[in-house]
Design a protein around this motif. Structure first.
Motif, mmCIF file in Angstrom:
data_model
loop_
_atom_site.group_PDB
_atom_site.id
_atom_site.type_symbol
_atom_site.label_atom_id
_atom_site.label_comp_id
_atom_site.label_asym_id
_atom_site.label_seq_id
_atom_site.Cartn_x
_atom_site.Cartn_y
_atom_site.Cartn_z
ATOM 1 N N TRP A 221 -15.941 -27.197 -47.106
ATOM 2 C CA TRP A 221 -17.238 -26.654 -47.499
ATOM 3 C C TRP A 221 -17.600 -27.048 -48.927
ATOM 4 O O TRP A 221 -16.741 -27.331 -49.758
ATOM 5 N N ILE A 222 -18.905 -27.056 -49.161
ATOM 6 C CA ILE A 222 -19.475 -27.276 -50.494
ATOM 7 C C ILE A 222 -20.501 -26.174 -50.708
ATOM 8 O O ILE A 222 -21.499 -26.090 -49.996
ATOM 9 N N VAL A 223 -20.253 -25.294 -51.677
ATOM 10 C CA VAL A 223 -21.160 -24.177 -51.960
ATOM 11 C C VAL A 223 -21.966 -24.478 -53.222
ATOM 12 O O VAL A 223 -21.737 -25.482 -53.903
ATOM 13 N N ASN A 224 -22.905 -23.570 -53.554
ATOM 14 C CA ASN A 224 -23.772 -23.791 -54.719
ATOM 15 C C ASN A 224 -24.388 -25.177 -54.679
ATOM 16 O O ASN A 224 -24.479 -25.864 -55.703
ATOM 17 N N SER A 225 -24.803 -25.607 -53.511
ATOM 18 C CA SER A 225 -25.236 -26.989 -53.363
ATOM 19 C C SER A 225 -26.707 -27.088 -52.968
ATOM 20 O O SER A 225 -27.277 -26.175 -52.361
ATOM 21 N N LYS A 226 -27.289 -28.195 -53.347
ATOM 22 C CA LYS A 226 -28.622 -28.560 -52.899
ATOM 23 C C LYS A 226 -28.534 -29.881 -52.149
ATOM 24 O O LYS A 226 -27.933 -30.834 -52.644
ATOM 25 N N VAL A 227 -29.111 -29.910 -50.971
ATOM 26 C CA VAL A 227 -29.233 -31.179 -50.256
ATOM 27 C C VAL A 227 -30.427 -31.903 -50.873
ATOM 28 O O VAL A 227 -31.570 -31.451 -50.757
ATOM 29 N N ALA A 228 -30.143 -33.002 -51.575
ATOM 30 C CA ALA A 228 -31.206 -33.715 -52.294
ATOM 31 C C ALA A 228 -32.022 -34.601 -51.374
ATOM 32 O O ALA A 228 -33.247 -34.688 -51.501
ATOM 33 N N GLU A 229 -31.349 -35.268 -50.434
ATOM 34 C CA GLU A 229 -32.027 -36.211 -49.551
ATOM 35 C C GLU A 229 -31.127 -36.515 -48.367
ATOM 36 O O GLU A 229 -29.904 -36.545 -48.493
#
Length: 429
Positions: A221-229
């Motif tokens: 998992w990856i938390v505190n994340s934004k999917v940029a594109e």
């Protein structure tokens, strides 16, 4: 005779129409306006997306069912709300006047906020609607012929995290049944500050329990994340620190991906001046009524609720089934009171109760009330939750087919969880 229009034929709108008819009797006119003629049971969409359900098992014809209970139905959707003139204008051009309007539309899915997301022109799937889940099943079948990395999760601004967790666990369980799990690296990406946050600031020991489930299933998992594109076959995901500043960037390859979008209000509702907040969600008082337009009430995902807490990457607060049931009952009782010449002083409890399926087990989240501090807060995991979710699906579809307004969460789900039955609404006075 009062003319009552319910806008939206989903979980909230169908429940509201049936409850209005049952409580108010046939002396008042109830009209349900939806887009299209099919009702789909949204909580079953993750099962549909992996072939565990067929579309006809979780859908029903709206007009044929509500008509048996004296509820008129228009499937053209609402094109515009004339809030000053107390009427809605449908997509077919019909003007339907109202004495009360219930906005139960659900959300607009804001795929456009993250380039490359969504099933319509993007590269990721969705389980937010039944047609989206059916499309995901088609993509999943192609994926099974050539398996590879899977990325599942929720983008920045999302508020409904439960289906993302459900779908990740269900895909894991399905791949194990097919003896393909060893060919599929899985990553869960989320805007939550930690696994198990759920947009609720955590519920009981949800962080530890959900992290344990993810480890046992070999889901990174990856938390505190934004999917940029998102591009064809890969996406860029940016981690953020505790202050919300961008940090490490990851390029994740995938053969199959499902990302939940952020929500906004649907356009005809958001366009009404003074009805909504900047995201297009309906502003309501404790009686589920618009402060500016006293003839307009609202229930469900389209209602404006502030986040439970500030998070480094934006997250919203979910509206669970029990909360929606509470909102609907509040509105119906307030309209009933007003029609009797009494003060509309009922208000909802806004409790959060969620049954999340995990394919071969499940998790129950209970937060009473949803916004802290709470009287009850816990999470339990077990096979019984998986079985309870199946039973809940069957009973809710029975309820929609037969026109009962029986409060499922209050009467059955809470008692099944061993929680003392609570009143879903209360008087303000």
């Amino acid at each position: 005779m009062a003319r009552i229009v319910v806008m939206g034929a989903g979980l909230g709108g169908m429940s509201a129409a049936y409850e209005l008819r049952e409580v108010l009797g046939k002396g008042h006119e109830v009209t349900l306006v939806g887009k299209g003629g099919q009702f789909g049971f949204t909580p079953s969409n993750p099962w549909l997306a992996v072939g565990w359900r067929q579309q006809e098992q979780i859908t029903l014809d709206v007009a044929g069912h509500v008509g048996k209970h004296g509820i008129a139905f228009n499937g053209d959707g609402v094109e515009r709300i004339d809030a000053e003139g107390d009427a809605v204008i449908t997509g077919g051009g019909e003007r339907i006047p109202y004495d009360y309007l219930l906005v139960c539309t659900g959300p607009k899915l804001a795929f456009e906020e993250v380039p490359g997301t969504g099933p319509d022109g993007g590269f990721t799937q969705s389980v937010c609607t039944t047609p989206h889940a059916a499309h995901a099943w088609e993509a999943y079948q192609a994926f099974l012929q050539d398996p590879g990395p899977v990325v599942i999760g929720a983008v920045a601004g999302a508020s409904c995290f439960g289906p993302a967790y459900e779908f990740a666990m269900i895909v894991d369980a399905d791949l194990r049944k097919r003896k393909l799990r060893d060919k599929v690296p899985m990553t869960f990406v989320t805007s939550e500050p930690y696994i198990g946050h759920m947009g609720l600031g955590g519920v009981g020991d949800s962080k530890g329990l959900m992290e344990s489930e993810m480890r046992q299933r070999h889901i990174k998992w990856i938390v505190n994340s934004k999917v940029a594109e998102v591009r064809d076959g890969e996406m860029t995901v940016v981690e953020h620190d505790a202050k919300g500043q961008p940090g490490e960037s990851h390029v994740l390859p995938f053969k199959f991906s499902m990302l939940l979008p952020a929500f906004k209000g649907v356009e005809p509702v958001a366009a009404v001046e003074g009805l909504c907040n900047p995201r297009g969600f309906v502003i309501v008082d404790k009686h589920q009524r618009s402060p500016k337009y006293p003839k307009i009430f609202s229930a469900g995902v389209c209602v404006a609720i502030p986040p439970v807490e500030a998070t480094p990457v934006p997250t919203g607060a979910p509206k669970t089934g029990f909360m929606i049931e509470s909102m609907v009952t509040t509105i119906v009782r307030n309209i009933q009171a007003e029609l009797k010449g009494e003060a509309p002083d009922f208000e909802g409890t806004w409790n959060a109760v969620c049954l999340a399926d995990m394919g071969d087990t499940g998790a129950a989240f209970v937060a009473l009330p949803q916004i802290p501090p709470r009287n009850v807060t816990w999470t339990k995991i077990g096979k019984w939750v998986h079985l309870a979710k199946i039973a809940f699906e069957k009973y809710f579809l029975y309820k929609m087919r037969n026109g009962t307004s029986e409060p499922i969460y209050e009467k059955y789900v809470l008692s099944a969880l061993g929680i003392e039955r609570l009143k879903d609404v209360k008087r303000s006075s």
